[in-house]
Design a protein around this motif. Structure first.
Motif, PDB file in Angstrom:
ATOM      1  N   VAL A  54     -35.120 -97.524   1.434  1.00 55.07           N
ATOM      2  CA  VAL A  54     -36.091 -97.429   1.749  1.00 55.07           C
ATOM      3  C   VAL A  54     -36.932 -96.595   1.291  1.00 55.07           C
ATOM      4  O   VAL A  54     -36.767 -95.498   1.878  1.00 55.07           O
ATOM      5  CB  VAL A  54     -36.772 -98.020   3.317  1.00 55.07           C
ATOM      6  CG1 VAL A  54     -38.468 -98.192   3.329  1.00 55.07           C
ATOM      7  CG2 VAL A  54     -35.816 -98.934   3.515  1.00 55.07           C
ATOM      8  N   PRO A  55     -38.713 -96.116   0.614  1.00 53.17           N
ATOM      9  CA  PRO A  55     -39.191 -94.475   0.275  1.00 53.17           C
ATOM     10  C   PRO A  55     -39.405 -94.391   1.340  1.00 53.17           C
ATOM     11  O   PRO A  55     -40.159 -94.152   2.859  1.00 53.17           O
ATOM     12  CB  PRO A  55     -40.336 -95.143  -1.175  1.00 53.17           C
ATOM     13  CG  PRO A  55     -39.753 -96.438  -1.306  1.00 53.17           C
ATOM     14  CD  PRO A  55     -38.872 -97.008  -0.197  1.00 53.17           C
ATOM     15  N   PHE A  61     -38.162 -90.576   6.230  1.00 57.23           N
ATOM     16  CA  PHE A  61     -37.529 -89.782   5.112  1.00 57.23           C
ATOM     17  C   PHE A  61     -36.851 -91.019   4.866  1.00 57.23           C
ATOM     18  O   PHE A  61     -36.542 -92.683   5.006  1.00 57.23           O
ATOM     19  CB  PHE A  61     -35.667 -89.057   6.067  1.00 57.23           C
ATOM     20  CG  PHE A  61     -35.668 -87.598   6.446  1.00 57.23           C
ATOM     21  CD1 PHE A  61     -35.936 -86.872   5.876  1.00 57.23           C
ATOM     22  CD2 PHE A  61     -36.898 -88.348   8.466  1.00 57.23           C
ATOM     23  CE1 PHE A  61     -36.292 -85.626   6.309  1.00 57.23           C
ATOM     24  CE2 PHE A  61     -36.479 -86.908   8.792  1.00 57.23           C
ATOM     25  CZ  PHE A  61     -36.640 -85.804   7.405  1.00 57.23           C
ATOM     26  N   GLU A  62     -36.404 -90.877   3.266  1.00 58.99           N
ATOM     27  CA  GLU A  62     -35.828 -92.147   2.715  1.00 58.99           C
ATOM     28  C   GLU A  62     -33.995 -92.699   3.230  1.00 58.99           C
ATOM     29  O   GLU A  62     -33.663 -91.181   3.968  1.00 58.99           O
ATOM     30  CB  GLU A  62     -35.295 -91.815   1.651  1.00 58.99           C
ATOM     31  CG  GLU A  62     -34.919 -92.250   0.326  1.00 58.99           C
ATOM     32  CD  GLU A  62     -34.596 -92.028  -1.064  1.00 58.99           C
ATOM     33  OE1 GLU A  62     -35.390 -92.034  -1.865  1.00 58.99           O
ATOM     34  OE2 GLU A  62     -32.957 -91.693  -1.352  1.00 58.99           O
ATOM     35  N   SER A  63     -34.387 -93.629   3.833  1.00 62.77           N
ATOM     36  CA  SER A  63     -33.219 -94.224   4.408  1.00 62.77           C
ATOM     37  C   SER A  63     -33.196 -95.467   4.107  1.00 62.77           C
ATOM     38  O   SER A  63     -33.922 -96.353   3.722  1.00 62.77           O
ATOM     39  CB  SER A  63     -33.683 -94.326   5.799  1.00 62.77           C
ATOM     40  OG  SER A  63     -33.565 -94.988   6.942  1.00 62.77           O
ATOM     41  N   PRO A  64     -31.923 -96.120   4.656  1.00 64.17           N
ATOM     42  CA  PRO A  64     -31.431 -97.300   4.289  1.00 64.17           C
ATOM     43  C   PRO A  64     -32.044 -97.989   5.406  1.00 64.17           C
ATOM     44  O   PRO A  64     -33.039 -97.777   6.099  1.00 64.17           O
ATOM     45  CB  PRO A  64     -29.983 -97.515   4.984  1.00 64.17           C
ATOM     46  CG  PRO A  64     -29.067 -95.916   4.759  1.00 64.17           C
ATOM     47  CD  PRO A  64     -30.903 -95.052   5.083  1.00 64.17           C
ATOM     48  N   GLY A  65     -32.706 -99.640   4.770  1.00 60.98           N
ATOM     49  CA  GLY A  65     -33.718-100.362   6.609  1.00 60.98           C
ATOM     50  C   GLY A  65     -33.816-101.992   6.017  1.00 60.98           C
ATOM     51  O   GLY A  65     -33.815-101.912   4.542  1.00 60.98           O
ATOM     52  N   GLY A  66     -34.138-102.277   6.485  1.00 58.74           N
ATOM     53  CA  GLY A  66     -34.076-103.648   6.772  1.00 58.74           C
ATOM     54  C   GLY A  66     -35.371-104.356   6.895  1.00 58.74           C
ATOM     55  O   GLY A  66     -36.153-105.089   7.111  1.00 58.74           O
ATOM     56  N   TRP A  67     -36.458-102.957   7.480  1.00 58.93           N
ATOM     57  CA  TRP A  67     -38.025-103.640   7.960  1.00 58.93           C
ATOM     58  C   TRP A  67     -39.178-104.100   6.493  1.00 58.93           C
ATOM     59  O   TRP A  67     -38.445-104.051   5.981  1.00 58.93           O
ATOM     60  CB  TRP A  67     -38.101-102.662   8.287  1.00 58.93           C
ATOM     61  CG  TRP A  67     -37.825-102.424   9.748  1.00 58.93           C
ATOM     62  CD1 TRP A  67     -36.322-102.439  10.501  1.00 58.93           C
ATOM     63  CD2 TRP A  67     -38.712-102.500  10.797  1.00 58.93           C
ATOM     64  NE1 TRP A  67     -36.292-102.289  11.389  1.00 58.93           N
ATOM     65  CE2 TRP A  67     -37.222-102.022  12.491  1.00 58.93           C
ATOM     66  CE3 TRP A  67     -39.835-102.043  11.335  1.00 58.93           C
ATOM     67  CZ2 TRP A  67     -37.953-101.576  13.374  1.00 58.93           C
ATOM     68  CZ3 TRP A  67     -40.567-101.719  12.777  1.00 58.93           C
ATOM     69  CH2 TRP A  67     -39.156-101.048  13.703  1.00 58.93           C
ATOM     70  N   ASN A  68     -40.110-105.229   6.302  1.00 56.21           N
ATOM     71  CA  ASN A  68     -40.808-105.850   5.512  1.00 56.21           C
ATOM     72  C   ASN A  68     -42.189-104.227   5.817  1.00 56.21           C
ATOM     73  O   ASN A  68     -42.572-103.331   6.127  1.00 56.21           O
ATOM     74  CB  ASN A  68     -41.295-107.010   6.258  1.00 56.21           C
ATOM     75  CG  ASN A  68     -40.490-107.754   6.138  1.00 56.21           C
ATOM     76  OD1 ASN A  68     -40.436-108.399   5.229  1.00 56.21           O
ATOM     77  ND2 ASN A  68     -40.066-108.138   7.906  1.00 56.21           N
TER      78      ASN A  68
END
Lengths: 224, 319
Positions: free
Chosen positions: A158-159, A175-182
């Protein structure tokens, strides 16, 4: 009030304030957090507030669960400890290239883009906690009409500075990171400034956040 | 030439797999999402600095599996390596072998090659002096996720120069005999969500073996073994974590949180590794098998006292 204090391993206290997530319980958690920060109890190494729990870790060389538990139970709470909490305004650019999930949300929520943003920007949000990654604020509560599930498959990246929503909460990816939010937009403001040696966090637990829309042009100007 | 007499530095010829500057860690910032970090194996960190006659919280280079290869330029300096580590010094095309836990004199143009850790993960390099590093929030510990601490929050990189200062003029000659013992049985205390799991799941959690997988790093150890099935809810409302917490993911696999862990998490916590077993836990390499054993808080506190006495005793025996 704390309902129960148990041990989390041999070097932390697990303070339970209830099972629901609401502001009243969380304000209680943060009130304890602020008071404990001022307490100087020997051996405390970290205090982590969350929706309805407070974890206090300590140095087992300096204190113990039984000792610190007694101190926390007998802690006299100063009432006006919310002076540390601020109202912070965060600009958000909702240009297509930043609003990665706006199309998905329109389908999912069955309301159009304009209505989604109007609803989102009309409310103030409360910061329940920060963390997971450095500085990430967990904000709520969303209007019921915007409650949406996480992505079935989380994004690998996620940017940085994206604004995400899920269920009753929204957050900002510091931070740029993995993630599942809309993802519905992006802010030009750095929420966590890793160059700042004091208070690198812009948003702290207990703060109130209001988001406001900016154009792509303003976004780029703010970045300069 | 005369002005630059104290230009002492290492050039990184090979950075190694995960080499970072670390110290005692960073306290009091969990609430803004910044974990403790610091040297993973605290005992070996303390021994490294004590052998060098340094302040106990001096920065060290921590490496994992394969360490760095460093070329030294400058006046004679003492160094030591702690852990279970294979390394050599290349001096004028000759390979010189040394042991861990003793001071070695490094000369101008020497090359220190830290080849590997033996059936363990982390090792430490300390110098009789100080690595010139940046501090952030009272610690130089590098956290590569938040990009903070020494080296702009990055691992060592090929070609970079590490400047040194406060080189000790009287080179310490300390050493100690120390053998890193390994463990397979990890002692834990029940976590707050113990009752989220079925009796069968709990039974197999304590009686079966788990494999340490390759997806393990400074943030956590991921385990594979019997699936630990959840009878309540595979998610909880996110809440604070500490080092050593064992979360069970929605897939039923345990993850043990280590020093760079995310500060909050939303999986149920089945248990927490006792403080006394932490230094040995982090040294268990992927491919190993481990088992969990439950003990109570009182016993954990006693075992920690003994562990701490042992560490202090080791430190006072360094001469």
């Amino acid at each position: 009030m704390i309902k129960n204090i148990s041990n989390l391993g041999d070097a932390a206290l697990y303070c339970d304030f209830g099972t629901e997530v609401n502001k009243e319980i969380n304000r209680n958690v943060i009130n304890y957090f602020n008071n404990l920060r001022d307490s100087n109890f020997l051996g405390i190494t970290n205090i982590t507030p969350s929706y309805n729990k407070l974890v206090i870790s300590f140095d087992l060389k300096l204190t113990s669960f039984a000792k610190l538990k007694k101190q926390v139970e007998n802690l006299e709470l100063k009432k006006n400890n919310n002076s540390k909490n601020n109202l912070i305004k965060i600009p958000v650019c909702c240009a297509e290239e930043f609003a990665l999930d706006i199309k998905r949300l329109q389908k999912l929520l069955k309301i159009n883009e304009a209505k989604i943003y109007e609803t989102f920007f009309s409310k103030n949000y409360y910061c329940y906690m920060t963390g997971f990654i450095a500085g990430m604020p967990f904000l709520g509560d969303m209007d019921k009409s915007l409650f949406a599930k996480r992505l079935e498959t989380p994004r690998v990246k996620v940017p940085k500075n994206s604004i995400g929503i899920t269920e009753q909460f929204c957050n900002i990816y510091t931070f740029e990171s993995p993630g599942g939010w809309n993802i519905i937009g992006k802010t030009p403001v750095d929420i966590f400034d890793n160059k700042k040696n004091t208070e690198p966090n812009l948003i702290n637990p207990g703060d109130t956040i209001s988001f406001y829309p900016i154009s792509k042009l303003e976004y780029e100007k703010k970045y300069e | 030439m005369k002005k630059n007499m104290n230009k002492n530095y290492f050039e990184v010829l090979r950075p190694g797999i995960n080499s970072t500057f670390q110290d005692n860690g960073r306290n009091n910032f969990y609430h803004i999402g910044i974990p403790f970090s610091g040297a993973m194996d605290n005992r070996n960190f303390l021994l490294a600095n004590t052998i060098s006659n340094n302040e106990i919280n001096n920065p060290v280079v921590e490496f994992a599996y394969q360490g760095p290869k460093l070329k030294y330029t400058g006046e004679n300096i003492s160094i030591n390596v702690t852990g279970d580590v294979n390394f050599k010094i290349i001096r004028k095309n000759k390979n010189l072998e040394f042991s861990c836990y003793e001071n070695i004199i490094l000369e101008n143009n020497d090359c220190l090659d830290i080849l590997s850790t033996n059936r363990s993960v982390y090792g430490y390099l300390s110098i009789g002096g100080t690595f010139e590093v940046d501090y952030y929030l009272n610690s130089c510990s590098t956290n590569t996720k938040a990009k903070i601490g020494a080296n702009s929050g990055e691992k060592l990189k090929k070609g970079q120069i590490i400047h040194l200062k406060n080189i000790k003029k009287i080179l310490p000659k300390n050493k100690i005999e120390y053998l890193n013992s390994k463990i397979e049985n990890i002692r834990i205390i029940k976590g707050p969500h113990f009752d989220y799991f079925s009796k069968d799941a709990i039974d197999s959690f304590f009686s079966d073996e788990f494999n340490v997988t390759k997806l393990s790093d400074r943030m956590g150890i991921r385990l594979k073994g019997p699936k630990i099935s959840n009878i309540k809810n595979t998610n909880i409302k996110s809440e604070g974590l500490v080092k050593g917490v064992i979360q069970i993911t929605a897939d039923g696999d345990p993850i043990i949180m280590l020093s760079d862990h995310g500060t909050i998490g939303g999986y149920p916590k089945i248990g927490v590794v006792i403080s006394a077993d932490y230094d040995k836990l982090v040294q268990i390499p992927p491919g190993s098998k481990i088992k969990f054993k439950e003990i109570n808080l009182k016993d954990a506190e006693t075992i920690f006292k003994l562990y701490e006495m042992e560490t202090q005793n080791l430190i006072s025996n360094i001469k």
